[in-house]
Design a protein around this motif. Sequence first.
Motif, PDB file in Angstrom:
ATOM      1  N   GLN A 119      45.347  25.828  36.771  1.00 19.54           N
ATOM      2  CA  GLN A 119      44.161  26.254  36.030  1.00 19.54           C
ATOM      3  C   GLN A 119      43.393  27.423  36.654  1.00 19.54           C
ATOM      4  OE1 GLN A 119      40.647  25.574  36.894  1.00 19.54           O
ATOM      5  NE2 GLN A 119      40.071  26.794  35.100  1.00 19.54           N
ATOM      6  N   PRO A 120      43.202  27.475  37.977  1.00 20.03           N
ATOM      7  CA  PRO A 120      42.399  28.582  38.515  1.00 20.03           C
ATOM      8  C   PRO A 120      42.971  29.965  38.215  1.00 20.03           C
ATOM      9  CG  PRO A 120      42.600  26.835  40.140  1.00 20.03           C
ATOM     10  CD  PRO A 120      43.551  26.499  39.018  1.00 20.03           C
ATOM     11  N   LEU A 121      44.269  30.040  37.948  1.00 14.51           N
ATOM     12  CA  LEU A 121      44.893  31.334  37.685  1.00 14.51           C
ATOM     13  C   LEU A 121      44.640  31.814  36.258  1.00 14.51           C
ATOM     14  CD1 LEU A 121      48.080  30.572  39.708  1.00 14.51           C
ATOM     15  CD2 LEU A 121      46.487  32.423  40.205  1.00 14.51           C
ATOM     16  N   GLN A 122      44.058  30.944  35.397  1.00  8.99           N
ATOM     17  CA  GLN A 122      43.575  31.416  34.093  1.00  8.99           C
ATOM     18  C   GLN A 122      42.060  31.311  34.000  1.00  8.99           C
ATOM     19  OE1 GLN A 122      45.663  28.120  32.866  1.00  8.99           O
ATOM     20  NE2 GLN A 122      46.834  29.111  34.463  1.00  8.99           N
ATOM     21  N   ASN A 123      41.412  31.100  35.125  1.00 13.15           N
ATOM     22  CA  ASN A 123      39.959  31.097  35.149  1.00 13.15           C
ATOM     23  C   ASN A 123      39.433  32.402  34.548  1.00 13.15           C
ATOM     24  OD1 ASN A 123      37.320  31.899  36.661  1.00 13.15           O
ATOM     25  ND2 ASN A 123      37.474  29.690  36.942  1.00 13.15           N
ATOM     26  N   LEU A 124      38.332  32.328  33.803  1.00  9.68           N
ATOM     27  CA  LEU A 124      37.795  33.509  33.124  1.00  9.68           C
ATOM     28  C   LEU A 124      37.582  34.673  34.080  1.00  9.68           C
ATOM     29  CD1 LEU A 124      36.635  34.831  30.553  1.00  9.68           C
ATOM     30  CD2 LEU A 124      34.414  33.834  31.186  1.00  9.68           C
ATOM     31  N   TYR A 125      37.050  34.384  35.254  1.00  8.49           N
ATOM     32  CA  TYR A 125      36.795  35.451  36.230  1.00  8.49           C
ATOM     33  C   TYR A 125      38.095  36.153  36.616  1.00  8.49           C
ATOM     34  CZ  TYR A 125      35.169  37.744  40.509  1.00  8.49           C
ATOM     35  OH  TYR A 125      34.869  38.669  41.476  1.00  8.49           O
ATOM     36  N   VAL A 126      39.166  35.376  36.782  1.00 14.16           N
ATOM     37  CA  VAL A 126      40.458  35.946  37.173  1.00 14.16           C
ATOM     38  C   VAL A 126      41.029  36.808  36.054  1.00 14.16           C
ATOM     39  CG1 VAL A 126      42.854  35.402  37.771  1.00 14.16           C
ATOM     40  CG2 VAL A 126      40.980  34.102  38.808  1.00 14.16           C
ATOM     41  N   ILE A 127      41.067  36.270  34.836  1.00 11.97           N
ATOM     42  CA  ILE A 127      41.716  37.035  33.774  1.00 11.97           C
ATOM     43  C   ILE A 127      40.900  38.259  33.370  1.00 11.97           C
ATOM     44  CG2 ILE A 127      43.074  35.092  32.936  1.00 11.97           C
ATOM     45  CD1 ILE A 127      41.167  34.835  30.590  1.00 11.97           C
ATOM     46  N   GLN A 128      39.586  38.207  33.592  1.00 19.69           N
ATOM     47  CA  GLN A 128      38.790  39.422  33.364  1.00 19.69           C
ATOM     48  C   GLN A 128      39.193  40.516  34.346  1.00 19.69           C
ATOM     49  OE1 GLN A 128      34.745  37.877  33.536  1.00 19.69           O
ATOM     50  NE2 GLN A 128      34.574  37.851  31.300  1.00 19.69           N
ATOM     51  N   LYS A 129      39.521  40.130  35.557  1.00 15.53           N
ATOM     52  CA  LYS A 129      39.973  41.092  36.555  1.00 15.53           C
ATOM     53  C   LYS A 129      41.361  41.637  36.218  1.00 15.53           C
ATOM     54  CE  LYS A 129      36.513  41.005  39.519  1.00 15.53           C
ATOM     55  NZ  LYS A 129      35.697  42.222  39.791  1.00 15.53           N
ATOM     56  N   ILE A 130      42.198  40.816  35.605  1.00 12.98           N
ATOM     57  CA  ILE A 130      43.557  41.237  35.256  1.00 12.98           C
ATOM     58  C   ILE A 130      43.535  42.264  34.126  1.00 12.98           C
ATOM     59  CG2 ILE A 130      45.774  40.447  34.354  1.00 12.98           C
ATOM     60  CD1 ILE A 130      45.174  39.623  37.264  1.00 12.98           C
ATOM     61  N   GLY A 131      42.615  42.074  33.173  1.00 12.56           N
ATOM     62  CA  GLY A 131      42.476  43.053  32.095  1.00 12.56           C
ATOM     63  C   GLY A 131      43.532  42.920  31.029  1.00 12.56           C
TER      64      GLY A 131
END
Length: 219
Positions: A116-128
């Motif tokens: 789950q942490p790898l789809q955390n909103l903060y993470v995916i916002q960084k991925i773009g």
Amino acid sequence: MHLSLVYFSKPVLHGYFRSSCSWRVRIAFALKGIEYDQVPVNLIKDGGQQKSQQFKTLNPMQQVPAVEIDGMILSQSLAVIQYIDETRPGHPLLPADLKKRAQVRMISDLIASGIQPLQNLYVIQKIGAEKVQWSQHFINRGFQALEPVLKETAGKYCVGDEISMADICLVPQVYNAERFKVDLEEYPTIKRLNQALLDVEAFKVSHPSRQPDTPADLN
């Protein structure tokens, strides 16, 4: 054995309708029959209400959930779930059998720490722009590990025939997988368990489509 505590008031859950971690806590409250109040924290609006100074006093990590309970604040979903299991009667969220209890914790941690942490909103916002491919990759990677584990531990539910913290973690993660168009046909055990759990009332009432802050177009 449950601790003897003075309950100050109804718990207050600060969360977001689509947050996996908030949903876990809602499921746990529902399974236990615990009444609670909700304070929505919109993770998108105004750049993210979780970043406000007011919310940072509740959870310095600027994540949901934050739960006010028994005169304290808890901010990690598995800590909340285990606390209410240890302090409230009703449906047990961890098995009495120590081997099964260890399996429940293993599955819960696999999801809550490894997927789950790898789809955390903060993470995916960084991925773009690559967020969908990123999320699919890491959900598939996690499910490829989770599927054989569940084949060994599952009965009707993740560990045997009683709903546990592992099931509480599984359903929100499958919801995320479906959002990111992961093919669940590759994971028949995960798919079967998720379908069974979605028929349980506690999972229905806690679903993201039925929360006070659910957008009208998702109802």
